[in-house]
Scaffold this active site. Structure first.
Site: not given
Ligand code: AMP
Length: 112
Positions: A30, A85, A91, A98, A100
């Site tokens: 997002i 992460n 971080g 997940h 990235h």
């Molecule tokens: P992290 O810091 O590795 O936990 O990354 C979490 C990621 O989730 C971040 O890049 C956010 O932008 C992404 N994120 C959080 N909420 C959503 C959402 N509803 N849809 C898509 N991505 C999301």
């Protein structure tokens, strides 16, 4: 631990889904940090890489395969970066494992 990603899996909140199968889901981040930025997650609620157990092998393997396939579909033939992460020092903000996938620009190294 349930997180916002569980709600994306259950379709309670919308996401731009790029791939879905029995074990994993890929959707656009997002808040993209590159021209192409999507996440690949296991459907099982696994908090992080630090919480993996033997039975997670198939789900994590599928996530990596799907990361590769979706990267190809998204035209990242010039390369991309795959990041998981993990924990506070890593971080990690969302407590659901997940991966990235970032691409579409030249990414610097080392990360901050
Ligand atoms: P992290 O810091 O590795 O936990 O990354 C979490 C990621 O989730 C971040 O890049 C956010 O932008 C992404 N994120 C959080 N909420 C959503 C959402 N509803 N849809 C898509 N991505 C999301």
């Amino acid at each position: 631990m349930s997180s916002i990603f569980s709600k994306i899996i259950s379709k309670e909140i919308p996401a731009d889904i790029l791939h879905e199968d029995d074990l994993c889901l890929a959707f656009r981040d997002i808040n993209p940090q590159a021209p192409t930025h999507f996440l690949v997650i296991p459907k099982k609620e696994i908090v992080s890489m630090a919480d993996l157990v033997d039975e997670d092998q198939a789900a994590v393997g599928r996530c990596l395969l799907i990361a590769s396939r979706v990267a190809f579909e998204q035209g990242l033939e010039n390369g991309y970066r795959l990041i998981a992460n993990t924990g506070e020092d890593g971080g990690q903000e969302v407590p659901h494992l997940h991966f990235h996938v970032l691409g579409g620009r030249n990414l610097t190294w080392p990360p901050g």
